[in-house]
Design a protein around this motif. Structure first.
Motif, PDB file in Angstrom:
ATOM      1  N   GLY C 419      43.665 -42.982   1.426  1.00  0.00           N
ATOM      2  CA  GLY C 419      44.981 -44.167   1.855  1.00  0.00           C
ATOM      3  C   GLY C 419      46.251 -43.695   2.450  1.00  0.00           C
ATOM      4  N   ARG C 420      45.608 -42.812   3.042  1.00  0.00           N
ATOM      5  CA  ARG C 420      46.723 -42.375   4.477  1.00  0.00           C
ATOM      6  C   ARG C 420      45.804 -41.430   5.329  1.00  0.00           C
ATOM      7  N   LEU C 421      46.254 -41.268   6.320  1.00  0.00           N
ATOM      8  CA  LEU C 421      46.046 -41.137   7.661  1.00  0.00           C
ATOM      9  C   LEU C 421      46.523 -39.784   7.941  1.00  0.00           C
ATOM     10  N   TYR C 422      45.218 -38.714   8.061  1.00  0.00           N
ATOM     11  CA  TYR C 422      45.149 -36.838   7.898  1.00  0.00           C
ATOM     12  C   TYR C 422      45.870 -36.660   9.542  1.00  0.00           C
ATOM     13  N   PRO C 423      46.669 -36.075   9.788  1.00  0.00           N
ATOM     14  CA  PRO C 423      47.366 -35.813  11.799  1.00  0.00           C
ATOM     15  C   PRO C 423      46.385 -35.318  12.683  1.00  0.00           C
ATOM     16  N   GLU C 424      45.943 -35.851  13.419  1.00  0.00           N
ATOM     17  CA  GLU C 424      44.595 -36.382  14.092  1.00  0.00           C
ATOM     18  C   GLU C 424      45.275 -34.576  15.096  1.00  0.00           C
ATOM     19  N   SER C 425      45.819 -34.509  15.912  1.00  0.00           N
ATOM     20  CA  SER C 425      46.161 -33.329  16.636  1.00  0.00           C
ATOM     21  C   SER C 425      45.250 -31.882  16.216  1.00  0.00           C
ATOM     22  N   TRP C 426      45.982 -32.525  14.600  1.00  0.00           N
ATOM     23  CA  TRP C 426      45.579 -31.076  13.734  1.00  0.00           C
ATOM     24  C   TRP C 426      44.533 -30.881  13.113  1.00  0.00           C
ATOM     25  N   ALA C 427      43.785 -31.988  13.718  1.00  0.00           N
ATOM     26  CA  ALA C 427      42.454 -32.264  12.772  1.00  0.00           C
ATOM     27  C   ALA C 427      41.748 -31.877  13.900  1.00  0.00           C
ATOM     28  N   ARG C 428      41.962 -32.362  14.988  1.00  0.00           N
ATOM     29  CA  ARG C 428      40.942 -31.813  16.435  1.00  0.00           C
ATOM     30  C   ARG C 428      41.349 -30.541  16.627  1.00  0.00           C
ATOM     31  N   PHE C 429      42.608 -29.861  16.456  1.00  0.00           N
ATOM     32  CA  PHE C 429      42.477 -28.418  16.897  1.00  0.00           C
ATOM     33  C   PHE C 429      41.609 -27.801  16.022  1.00  0.00           C
ATOM     34  N   ALA C 430      41.810 -27.562  14.188  1.00  0.00           N
ATOM     35  CA  ALA C 430      40.576 -26.931  13.396  1.00  0.00           C
ATOM     36  C   ALA C 430      39.317 -27.386  13.832  1.00  0.00           C
ATOM     37  N   SER C 476      36.861 -13.830  10.667  1.00  0.00           N
ATOM     38  CA  SER C 476      38.411 -13.444  10.514  1.00  0.00           C
ATOM     39  C   SER C 476      39.103 -15.606  11.290  1.00  0.00           C
ATOM     40  N   VAL C 477      38.441 -15.887  12.573  1.00  0.00           N
ATOM     41  CA  VAL C 477      38.764 -17.373  13.121  1.00  0.00           C
ATOM     42  C   VAL C 477      38.493 -18.706  12.219  1.00  0.00           C
ATOM     43  N   LEU C 478      37.033 -18.743  12.154  1.00  0.00           N
ATOM     44  CA  LEU C 478      36.707 -19.512  10.794  1.00  0.00           C
ATOM     45  C   LEU C 478      36.989 -19.809   9.894  1.00  0.00           C
ATOM     46  N   ALA C 479      37.410 -18.613   9.384  1.00  0.00           N
ATOM     47  CA  ALA C 479      38.209 -18.541   7.653  1.00  0.00           C
ATOM     48  C   ALA C 479      39.275 -18.689   7.635  1.00  0.00           C
ATOM     49  N   ALA C 480      40.325 -18.539   9.346  1.00  0.00           N
ATOM     50  CA  ALA C 480      41.764 -19.273   9.455  1.00  0.00           C
ATOM     51  C   ALA C 480      41.279 -20.668   9.742  1.00  0.00           C
ATOM     52  N   ALA C 481      40.331 -21.449  10.705  1.00  0.00           N
ATOM     53  CA  ALA C 481      39.693 -22.793  10.813  1.00  0.00           C
ATOM     54  C   ALA C 481      39.712 -23.753   9.368  1.00  0.00           C
ATOM     55  N   TYR C 482      38.963 -22.606   7.958  1.00  0.00           N
ATOM     56  CA  TYR C 482      39.042 -23.711   6.889  1.00  0.00           C
ATOM     57  C   TYR C 482      40.183 -23.481   6.446  1.00  0.00           C
ATOM     58  N   LEU C 483      41.384 -22.738   6.475  1.00  0.00           N
ATOM     59  CA  LEU C 483      41.893 -22.724   5.464  1.00  0.00           C
ATOM     60  C   LEU C 483      42.452 -24.075   5.890  1.00  0.00           C
ATOM     61  N   LEU C 484      42.826 -24.128   7.539  1.00  0.00           N
ATOM     62  CA  LEU C 484      43.697 -24.990   8.335  1.00  0.00           C
ATOM     63  C   LEU C 484      43.720 -26.958   7.852  1.00  0.00           C
ATOM     64  N   PRO C 485      42.607 -26.898   7.519  1.00  0.00           N
ATOM     65  CA  PRO C 485      42.308 -28.404   6.497  1.00  0.00           C
ATOM     66  C   PRO C 485      43.155 -28.457   5.183  1.00  0.00           C
ATOM     67  N   LEU C 486      43.410 -28.106   4.530  1.00  0.00           N
ATOM     68  CA  LEU C 486      43.549 -27.602   3.226  1.00  0.00           C
ATOM     69  C   LEU C 486      44.994 -28.033   3.250  1.00  0.00           C
ATOM     70  N   PHE C 487      45.938 -27.773   4.344  1.00  0.00           N
ATOM     71  CA  PHE C 487      46.879 -27.394   4.573  1.00  0.00           C
ATOM     72  C   PHE C 487      47.298 -29.102   5.111  1.00  0.00           C
ATOM     73  N   TYR C 488      46.781 -29.006   6.233  1.00  0.00           N
ATOM     74  CA  TYR C 488      47.419 -30.707   7.073  1.00  0.00           C
ATOM     75  C   TYR C 488      46.312 -31.619   5.820  1.00  0.00           C
ATOM     76  N   LEU C 489      45.876 -31.889   4.632  1.00  0.00           N
ATOM     77  CA  LEU C 489      44.808 -32.867   4.481  1.00  0.00           C
ATOM     78  C   LEU C 489      46.071 -32.557   3.252  1.00  0.00           C
ATOM     79  N   GLY C 490      45.944 -31.738   3.021  1.00  0.00           N
ATOM     80  CA  GLY C 490      47.276 -31.901   1.542  1.00  0.00           C
ATOM     81  C   GLY C 490      48.642 -32.605   2.555  1.00  0.00           C
ATOM     82  N   TRP C 491      49.055 -32.337   3.213  1.00  0.00           N
ATOM     83  CA  TRP C 491      50.551 -32.819   3.669  1.00  0.00           C
ATOM     84  C   TRP C 491      50.242 -33.783   3.669  1.00  0.00           C
ATOM     85  N   SER C 492      48.798 -34.377   4.686  1.00  0.00           N
ATOM     86  CA  SER C 492      49.064 -36.333   4.618  1.00  0.00           C
ATOM     87  C   SER C 492      49.030 -36.835   3.330  1.00  0.00           C
TER      88      SER C 492
END
Lengths: 313, 213, 540
Positions: C419-430, C476-492
């Protein structure tokens, strides 16, 4: 290995050259297909992006049949061509030439033990002469190992309980890496070595310098006597036991019907599991030597039996 | 009664019953693949060592095996009858038949237990103490290994079946089933027949090799 | 598709499936497929990060040729853990148990799956299996690799192996029951008018996946059970010192494990088939071909297992047949890729995060699939098998393909489920970061493999270092990229904008319900009369 960044492995066997051509073809086809996918995607995404209102989106393709059949048939033809080429080379890689010299290999945790017919023994190293085909007869003492020489583009898993073979024709002098390619336990990564392809003269010198005083077959003969095999299998013994002279390569009639080719595996089974494929016409009195011999000893016996000349009859 | 058992994703009881049966057929398909793997291993050894397998199999207890086969076939017959009775709403009769089938299942397990005890006594349990007086004892050991695994898994399935039968027998006795709603009896019955059919295959593969001589 | 009775239930007091019942028990004893999907999502996310941590140790260790970050035995245990956890605790369940569970009843117009209690049991079995497997892997020393080859596993491994095998056995039951539930549901619970050819491709893909789950997993169960029993009692079915055959193990193991890779990828392909039409605003091209290609992959996928054994000692005749069939099985996948591209043609394409992930999937899966042709080629495979070439091949499909598809699905259906929208810019960046990080990690491994670096090596000759360092940098880049959604999806979940019923304007019954849907999905059973992907034609 100089300081540059390696892209391609060395080529040192008769099949490596053809292999590299096959690889180049695979690469070219793959790049072409990937390029097509990428270009189409890029083009469509750019040209038909939603914000581009000017483009004509009418007249969308409805029928998909001819496209589907087209790209399916095209893919199939390319794929089957690759299949045939790969299969052909693979079949040739499994047909050793008659003049190939046998060299025995025993893999165990965590080393390769190489036994030349003339008795030279090596560990984690294999010396061969350039231009002379070699047929490796390989056994494992324990778990599955993998004999892999990237410069030859050849690999064969070495499975316990049987013999496997791998043949090659080394065509460039040099020293090339040998790896164990099938995970075999803790020190799997330490089971590597070097294959040295030498000129004919250098190889002869190496053989002479590393002679151990007796050929592999003579070591086998000594074992044959020590274990009491000659007690039954010598022609003069009173026991009904098959005469082993000229056995290797012969077809043997089996008890209960059928026949088997007396190859390395057959002889190994006969020593370790005599009841498995008993020959016709002989009583089951041969004891099993399972647990009494390691793979190197069996290899020595094998070399001895293979070297026995056919009886004059 | 029927409203209590109708789940919200089904249009009516008939829909729910058909779906439950399809589910049991699906489950049976997975079991066929499970046992199929064991049958493949068995067939592989039998193909490679026909004499060794026949010799080992001649040490199995044909009498107990045959009696057990008859026991299971009878129990399947009782379950078919029970299914019919349940569909006619004859709860008491269905319960007796179901419990009869379950009882026969227990007879099977008891006889199997006796058989296992004898075989352990004869050191046919694989491992260091295994002993078999045939020309190819190692093949015999593999045969018996597969014997214990295959019959053991069958027995486990049978035990689960007995428990299921006891449960639906109790519900039949309580008059839960009717013409409109008797799919649990059909579904469990399907399972029971499957276990029976598996036994028939096992019987042929384990008790019969080498006996025709 | 047009639904003649649109049933948007007014949110009751309490509202949606998320708020109907707030106690722990209402979650742990739920029968609602949507809640079970959430339970699965949390569990597989945890397992993903455990498997990912193992991958991090692997790549860190491989920064230097001597590989001294961890000792050999520890390294071997870690790649074993990585494989076991990623295959059985993440990839196999991933999309089916999360998005499959959540969406299939909605897409069928049903109120739940056929067997809701079985569904909950599947989840409990799954959690139990994960705990048992981890107990064995972490508590004991299991270092056989996820393939448990014989006789290494029965004769030379520690007793903790049996614990791990038991865990995988239990995991198999979870898989089988989920597959059974899907197959029966898709057969029996379709709303009136919803014929097979009106089903979304996501349903076709999950149906094919479910069939494989049901038929292949039991063979794995039996095989691993035989290994465990052999380990415990020392009798040889597979151990040659006891008269067994190591190759029989490989045949039985790969008979499951090859179809298993199709269990892992087919649902992802189904997701892409939903997303591309939605963001191109255009009907899926070649619907029938795409639908049947899933079935074809499932069927032919059962016939190619021997391509894992070209150098194992199988007969040349077997090898010839398996190689041939392996080329055949590539064809339906190629058909899908061409159909997705054809869907883009004359579409009206936008590039939100789900679409970026889907486009990334198409490229990375194509690379993975093309390199599959390489290893299907017999003579090539003799050189490349058991090297990093194969490692790169399957990671392109599993990670580049499947994980991208999972993230695509996560973003596409996030508004619906939460029922929530995630932040689109962060998602595209990830999404973009994942694409680049992934290629940097795994492309060098093709080169390493071709050069001859074997897999499962904790140390390697120095000439391979430069490619290993590049690969680890990518990781290491991939690991950071996989952690990102945890944060912005959680935030959403906490601060994201509320989502409408159909934020993407996509077709599909799931978009006809509120975001998030009510517990009962549909107040009245929908009636279907239009084809799927019924996007309007543009005006001339």
């Amino acid at each position: 290995m100089n300081g540059g960044i390696p892209f391609l492995p060395q080529s040192a066997s008769s099949v490596a050259g053809e292999f590299d051509v096959l690889f180049a073809a695979l690469l070219a086809i793959a790049l072409a297909m990937l390029g097509l996918v990428f270009l189409l995607m890029f083009r469509f995404c750019a040209h038909y992006r939603r914000s581009n209102r000017a483009v004509d989106r009418t007249g969308r393709e409805k029928k998909s049949w001819h496209w589907e059949v087209g790209w399916t048939a095209g893919s199939l033809i390319v794929f089957l061509g690759l299949y045939a080429w790969g299969a052909d080379l693979y079949l040739r890689e499994h047909r050793p030439p008659a003049e190939a010299t046998d060299i025995y290999v025993v893999g165990k945790q965590w080393m390769w033990k190489i036994e030349h017919l003339d008795g030279q023994r090596e560990i984690n190293a294999l010396h061969v002469a350039v231009g002379r085909p070699v047929r490796l007869v390989m056994a494992s003492q324990d778990v599955i190992h993998g004999f892999f020489v990237p410069a030859f583009r050849l690999k064969q898993d070495v499975v316990p309980g049987r013999y496997v073979t791998l043949w090659f024709d080394p065509d460039r002098i040099g020293v090339y890496r040998l790896y164990c390619s099938q995970f075999c336990g803790t020190d799997h990564a330490a089971m590597d070595g070097m294959v040295s392809v030498m000129s004919s003269g250098d190889f002869q010198k190496w053989l002479a310098a590393n002679a151990t005083g007796g050929s592999l077959a003579s070591r086998g003969a000594a074992l044959f006597r020590r274990l009491g095999c000659s007690g039954c299998h010598a022609p003069a013994s009173g026991v009904a036991a098959p005469d082993l002279a000229g056995l290797y390569g012969r077809r043997v009639a089996l008890r209960g019907g059928g026949a088997a080719l007396a190859d390395e595996g057959f002889i190994r089974d006969a020593i370790l599991e005599p009841a498995k494929r008993p020959p016709a016409g002989y009583p089951t009195v041969m004891p099993s030597f399972a647990g009494q011999l390691d793979e190197e000893q069996i290899v020595a016996l094998l070399a001895y039996i293979k070297a026995l000349p056919r009886s004059p009859q | 009664m029927s409203d209590r058992v109708l789940e919200k994703q089904f249009a009516d009881l008939a829909h729910q019953s058909e779906t439950a049966e399809l589910g049991m057929w699906g489950f049976i398909a997975t079991e066929v693949l499970f046992l199929g793997g064991l049958f493949v291993a068995y067939s592989f050894y039998r193909y490679l060592h026909p004499a060794g397998v026949a010799a080992a199999a001649s040490h199995t207890r044909l009498v107990i095996g045959s009696v057990n086969t008859a026991v299971l076939l009878t129990s399947s017959f009782l379950m078919s009858w029970a299914s019919l009775a349940a569909s006619n709403g004859e709860g008491r009769r269905a319960a007796r038949l179901i419990w009869g089938a379950a009882g026969l299942g227990l007879v099977f397990l008891a006889l199997k237990g006796l058989e296992y005890a004898e075989e352990i006594g004869e050191r046919l349990w694989p491992g260091a103490a295994f002993s078999l007086d045939t020309p190819e004892p190692r093949v015999g050991e593999v045969f018996y290994f597969l014997y214990w695994v295959m019959t053991g898994i069958h027995a486990l399935h049978l035990l689960i079946g007995v428990a299921a039968l006891a449960a639906i027998g109790w519900r039949a006795h309580g008059g839960v089933y009717s013409r409109a709603y008797h799919s649990p009896v059909r579904v469990v019955s399907l399972y029971w027949h499957f276990v029976d059919i598996v036994w028939i295959f096992l019987f042929a593969l384990i008790y019969l090799p080498g006996r025709s001589a | 598709m047009t639904v003649t009775t649109v049933a948007e239930l007014p949110h009751e007091r309490g509202g949606s499936y998320l708020t109907d019942g707030t106690t722990l028990a209402s979650w742990l004893l739920t029968r609602d497929h949507k809640r079970i999907a959430i339970l699965y999502t949390l569990t597989i996310t945890a397992f993903f990060f455990i498997g990912g941590a193992a991958a991090a140790v692997i790549r860190l260790n491989l920064l230097t040729p001597e590989g001294t970050l961890v000792d050999a035995e520890t390294y071997n245990r870690i790649f074993t853990l990585h494989g076991v956890v990623m295959v059985w605790l993440f990839l196999v369940p991933s999309i089916p148990t999360t998005f499959g569970n959540f969406l299939i009843p909605l897409m069928l117009g049903a109120k739940d799956l056929a067997f809701p209690r079985l569904n909950l049991l599947s989840w409990y079995l799954f959690v139990a299996s994960g705990l048992i497997v981890l107990a064995g892997l972490i508590g004991g020393s299991v270092d056989t690799g996820w393939t448990f080859y014989e006789p290494l596993s029965s004769g030379y491994a520690s007793g903790a192996l049996v614990v791990v095998l038991l865990g995988i056995f239990v995991n198999g039951f979870s898989s089988i029951l989920t597959g059974l539930n899907f197959v029966v549901s898709i057969h029996r619970l379709r709303a009136p008018g919803l014929t097979w050819y009106r089903l979304p491709i996501f349903c076709w893909s999950n149906y094919a996946t479910a069939v494989i789950m049901m038929l292949a997993t039991p063979v794995l169960a039996v095989t691993l059970m035989l290994v465990a029993v052999e380990h415990l009692w020392g009798v040889g079915v597979f151990d040659p010192t006891h008269g067994g055959d190591p190759l029989l193990f490989q045949h039985m193991f790969w008979f499951y494990s090859h179809p298993a890779v199709y269990i892992m990828i087919l649902p992802g392909m189904g997701v892409i088939s939903e997303i591309v039409p939605a963001f191109a605003r255009k009907r899926l091209f070649g619907y029938h071909f795409v639908a049947w290609s899933s079935v074809a992959i499932a069927v032919v996928g059962f016939l190619v297992w021997g391509h894992h054994m070209f150098v194992a000692g199988e007969s040349v005749y077997a090898a010839l047949v398996f190689s041939f069939l392996s080329f055949i099985v590539a064809v339906p996948s190629a058909i899908k890729v061409f159909n997705w591209l054809a869907t883009l043609h004359k579409g009206a394409i936008s590039f939100e995060a789900p679409m970026l992930y889907a486009l990334g999937f198409i490229l990375l899966f194509t690379i993975g699939g093309l390199t599959g042709l390489f290893v299907a080629t017999l003579a090539f495979d003799v050189h490349a098998t058991a090297t990093y070439f194969v490692v790169a091949h399957f990671h392109y499909i599993m990670v580049g393909g499947m994980v991208s598809a999972y993230f695509a699905a996560l973003h596409f259906w996030w508004p619906k489920a939460t029922g929530r929208l995630y932040p689109e810019s962060w998602a595209r960046f990830a999404a973009i970061l994942i694409f680049f990080g992934f290629n940097l990690t795994f492309f060098p491994q093709f080169i390493l493999g071709y050069l001859g670096m074997p897999r499962r090596y904790h140390a390697y000759p120095p000439e391979f270092q430069v490619w290993n360092v590049l690969s680890s940098a990518g990781a290491s880049v991939l690991a950071a990229a996989y952690l990102l959604p945890l944060f912005y999806l959680g935030w959403s979940l906490w601060r994201g904008a509320r989502a409408p019923a159909n934020p993407w304007g996509a077709t599909g019954l799931e978009w006809q319900t509120p975001s998030p849907p009510p517990s009962g999905n549909f107040a009245r059973t929908p009636r279907i009369s239009r084809p799927p992907y019924d996007y309007p034609e543009p005006a001339a």
